[in-house]
Design an enzyme around this catalytic site. Structure first.
Site, short mmCIF file in Angstrom:
data_model
loop_
_atom_site.label_atom_id
_atom_site.label_comp_id
_atom_site.label_asym_id
_atom_site.label_seq_id
_atom_site.Cartn_x
_atom_site.Cartn_y
_atom_site.Cartn_z
N LYS A 283 -12.02 -2.54 -18.55
CA LYS A 283 -11.38 -3.28 -17.46
C LYS A 283 -11.71 -4.76 -17.61
O LYS A 283 -12.86 -5.12 -17.80
CB LYS A 283 -11.93 -2.74 -16.12
CG LYS A 283 -11.06 -3.01 -14.93
CD LYS A 283 -11.41 -2.08 -13.76
CE LYS A 283 -10.55 -2.39 -12.56
NZ LYS A 283 -10.64 -1.35 -11.52
N GLU A 360 -9.07 10.32 0.46
CA GLU A 360 -9.06 10.11 1.91
C GLU A 360 -9.07 11.42 2.67
O GLU A 360 -9.71 11.53 3.72
CB GLU A 360 -7.84 9.27 2.32
CG GLU A 360 -7.94 7.79 1.94
CD GLU A 360 -7.61 7.50 0.48
OE1 GLU A 360 -7.17 8.41 -0.24
OE2 GLU A 360 -7.78 6.34 0.06
N ARG A 388 -2.42 9.42 4.55
CA ARG A 388 -2.58 10.57 3.68
C ARG A 388 -3.45 11.65 4.31
O ARG A 388 -3.33 12.81 3.97
CB ARG A 388 -3.22 10.09 2.37
CG ARG A 388 -3.42 11.17 1.41
CD ARG A 388 -3.62 10.63 0.04
NE ARG A 388 -2.38 10.15 -0.52
CZ ARG A 388 -2.26 9.69 -1.75
NH1 ARG A 388 -3.32 9.63 -2.52
NH2 ARG A 388 -1.11 9.28 -2.21
C1 LIG Z 1 -4.67 6.55 -1.63
C2 LIG Z 1 -5.25 5.23 -2.07
N1 LIG Z 1 -6.50 4.89 -1.72
C3 LIG Z 1 -7.03 3.71 -2.11
C4 LIG Z 1 -6.31 2.84 -2.86
C5 LIG Z 1 -6.88 1.46 -3.23
N2 LIG Z 1 -7.04 1.32 -4.67
C6 LIG Z 1 -6.16 0.65 -5.42
S1 LIG Z 1 -6.53 0.63 -7.02
C7 LIG Z 1 -7.96 1.50 -6.75
C8 LIG Z 1 -8.86 1.82 -7.90
C9 LIG Z 1 -8.09 2.52 -8.97
O1 LIG Z 1 -8.96 2.85 -10.01
P1 LIG Z 1 -8.35 3.44 -11.34
O2 LIG Z 1 -7.32 4.45 -11.03
O3 LIG Z 1 -9.47 3.87 -12.20
O4 LIG Z 1 -7.58 2.22 -12.00
P2 LIG Z 1 -8.20 0.88 -12.63
O5 LIG Z 1 -8.00 -0.17 -11.58
O6 LIG Z 1 -9.64 1.10 -12.95
O7 LIG Z 1 -7.38 0.62 -13.82
C10 LIG Z 1 -8.10 1.80 -5.40
C11 LIG Z 1 -9.22 2.53 -4.81
C12 LIG Z 1 -5.00 3.23 -3.21
N3 LIG Z 1 -4.20 2.44 -3.91
N4 LIG Z 1 -4.51 4.43 -2.81
#
Ligand SMILES: Cc1ncc(C[n+]2csc(CCOP(=O)(O)OP(=O)(O)O)c2C)c(N)n1
Length: 636
Positions: A283, A360, A388
């Protein structure tokens, strides 16, 4: 002209040499950094998927092949490779490119919902439809992060995909070890174990170099290859969970080695059934500020943490104070410890905070369990993500009358993240939950006050909802009406024309409206209900003393606070007109909070005009004409 500027679509990538691809990756990173640091946006995640996205678009034939980015926050590179370089500077600006895939922008964008963990389910459905329709030349590609893979939906999908042996579906697990913070949970540990297995990596390296010379001839070769690898995996730990689920697993693969990625993707594509490709990325790669950022690898710029002066920070500070007094208070976050303001609570009481991953639904029912066992959980979640977990809130918490407090940050219009991030549903959904009490603080002092009141409720769930961003100045009440605060009464010489009830920060909008209406000779009583559910019965008596009731809320108009007030008045036989102002029940576009509120007419000026007209319709002689009354576009 840069190489990137010559890319008008995926087809332009196909003829590039290896050396050109490396140059292109560098140009993409430069543009990502330059743009997002100016416009705001998801920087770290996109820097990590540059090579992966290039490889996907070289191997697959979008849009005939379907490419889905889980959550969609990491789709900027995809935007750049699908004809949007020239517009990239407008990212997340009103009228400009959205921060997620968007069907109106490109035929290459399919899924625009930015709520995590859905990609595999969409992919399952798409692939099954392709099979049924005989479209066997089409492949569905889903890119899902290790964070998104912690969501329950992803596992429900995997379970089904494993059984759909004919689905031409490539699941790419983009494993960078991070969600917002390092990804947690059993799955994360499992992925980490695969990643750090040095011995295994060496063997893979050997296989990679040997087999990359082997021409790709489709399923048989893949099967043999797979058999060899599985054999090796059986000898070398760790045991591969995905295969135990019945899924073809390939990996781990260096997600920054574009050539290697292409080879693996071609094999996965040609396999003819569902394949899970485990890709390791970094990342923030290519930007030291992101790579070395210990909080979240610059997941977002500016950082999403609870900065001083924000609503989240006020909540976080009060949580620490409550935590000292109340050892039974515990906190839950769904992968958003810093953005929700819980970081300080976690530092003070590390064993009393649970980060459950992007889960969630689990967060809410787990909170129910904690409450059943005598604790008082505070579930800190963005308003939009509570959607959700509605059934869990209704049945697992509500039906059991459990003392769980939901703190809904980013309630109302949020801004540049667009339709799926506006927190405009909770105010209506929570009205449906029997026994639920909902508080909407208007300022920092009320956050502390209402949060304390909420955690004192012993026999049912409570919500405290507040918007995104900086909290404004404090406004003290001039009187109390039942459990509500009266912020303004009509000035001397003015009649009690309008009873204006503004939920949360909209009470402050109410004060500005009152100023404007005074210019027209209209007397306004402004009330902050503090609790928007249940609606305070004292409103019925107060309404009788006025000629028009107005409600204003930062939530969808349908079924929200305004409708609840109107119902209360009907139930008490108060025969007065009620005007309910809120957000139109639509998927609202992106823009700043101010721009969106202006567009939907939820500003003092627009509302004052509407109310003036409503009063004038009832008693024309009472309204003074001024230029201002004619200003502004009509509101829904
Ligand atoms: C249902 C839901 N909860 C929380 C989020 C907030 N959120 C956006 S990106 C993220 C982290 C995603 O991590 P990952 O899938 O590993 O992707 P990366 O950013 O590391 O590439 C979160 C918690 C979301 N988009 N959807």
């Amino acid at each position: 002209m840069t190489l990137l500027e010559c890319i008008n679509g995926p087809e332009d990538l196909k003829g590039l040499s290896q050396e050109q691809l490396i140059r292109l990756a560098g140009e993409i990173r430069d543009l990502l950094i330059e743009t997002t640091t100016r416009t705001s946006g998801h920087l770290g995640p996109n820097l990590g998927v540059v090579e992966l996205t290039i490889a996907i678009h070289r191997v697959f034939d979008s849009p005939r092949d379907r490419i889905i980015f889980d959550t969609g926050h990491q789709a900027y590179v995809h935007k750049l490779l699908t004809g949007r370089v020239a517009r990239f500077g407008t990212l997340r600006q009103r009228g400009g490119l959205t921060g997620y895939p968007n069907r109106a922008e490109s035929e290459h964008d399919l899924v625009e919902n930015s709520h995590a963990s859905t990609s595999l389910s969409y992919a399952d459905g798409l692939a099954k439809a392709h099979t049924l329709r005989g479209e066997l030349d089409r492949t569905v590609v889903a890119v899902i992060g290790d964070g998104a893979l912690t969501g329950g939906m992803a596992w429900e999908a995997l379970n089904n995909i494993a059984a759909a042996k004919d689905s031409r579906l490539v699941m790419i697990v983009n494993d960078n070890g991070w969600s917002y913070q390092p990804t947690i949970g059993g799955l994360a540990e499992h992925l980490a174990a695969i990643r750090v297995s040095q011995q295994y990596e060496h063997v893979l390296d050997y296989i990679k170099t040997t087999l990359s010379r082997t021409p790709v001839v489709g399923a048989p070769i893949y099967g043999t290859l797979h058999g060899i690898k599985k054999g090796i995996k059986d000898v070398l730990q760790p045991q591969v969970m995905f295969e135990d689920l019945g899924l073809k697993y390939v990996g781990p693969i260096d997600g920054h080695d574009e050539r290697l990625l292409e080879t693996a993707l071609r094999r996965a594509r040609d396999f003819g059934g569902p394949v899970l490709l485990h890709v390791i990325t970094r990342k923030g790669l290519g930007y030291p500020e992101a790579e070395q950022n210990e909080i979240d690898c610059l997941h977002q710029v500016p950082a999403a943490g609870a900065a001083p002066g924000t609503w989240s920070r006020v909540f976080g500070d009060e949580m620490v104070a409550i935590g000292t007094r109340r050892p039974d208070v515990v906190a839950i976050t769904a992968a958003m410890l810093y953005p929700t303001g819980l970081a300080q609570f976690a530092a003070a009481y590390p064993d009393r905070v649970y980060d459950v991953g992007i889960a969630e639904q689990h967060a809410v029912t787990s909170a129910a369990g904690l409450a059943m066992a005598g604790l008082h959980p505070v579930v800190a979640i963005y308003s939009t993500f509570l959607n959700r977990a509605f059934d869990q809130t209704l049945m697992d918490v509500g039906l059991h009358r459990l003392p769980v407090t939901f703190v809904l940050d980013r309630a109302g219009v949020t801004g540049p993240d667009g339709a799926s991030h506006h927190g405009m549903w909770d105010g209506s959904l929570m009205q449906l939950v029997p026994g639920m009490k909902v508080a909407a603080p208007r300022d920092a002092r009320r956050v502390a006050e209402l949060l304390n009141e909420a955690v004192e409720v012993p026999d049912g769930p409570t919500v405290v909802r507040f918007p995104k961003g900086k909290v404004g100045g404090e406004v003290e009440a001039v009187a109390r009406l039942g459990g509500m605060d009266v912020l303004r009464t009509p000035a001397a010489g003015f009649g009690a024309d309008v009873l204006l009830v503004g939920a949360g920060v909209m009470a402050l909008t109410g004060l500005e409206i009152a100023d404007r209406l005074a210019v027209h000779g209209i007397g306004v009583t402004v009330v902050d209900p503090r609790w928007t559910k249940p609606v305070d019965e004292a409103l019925a008596g107060a309404a009788r003393q006025h000629r028009l009731v107005v409600t204003v809320e930062d939530n969808g108009r349908v079924g929200g606070f305004g409708d609840a007030v109107a119902r209360l008045l009907r139930d008490h036989d108060v025969d007065l007109p009620v005007k309910t102002f809120g957000l139109p029940q639509e998927f609202l576009p992106h823009g700043t909070r101010e721009e969106v509120l202006d567009e939907v007419g939820l500003t003092p000026q627009h509302l004052a005009r509407q109310i003036t007209e409503a009063v004038a319709r009832r008693s024309p002689g009472d309204v003074r004409e001024t230029a201002d009354a004619a200003e502004g576009p009509p509101v829904e």
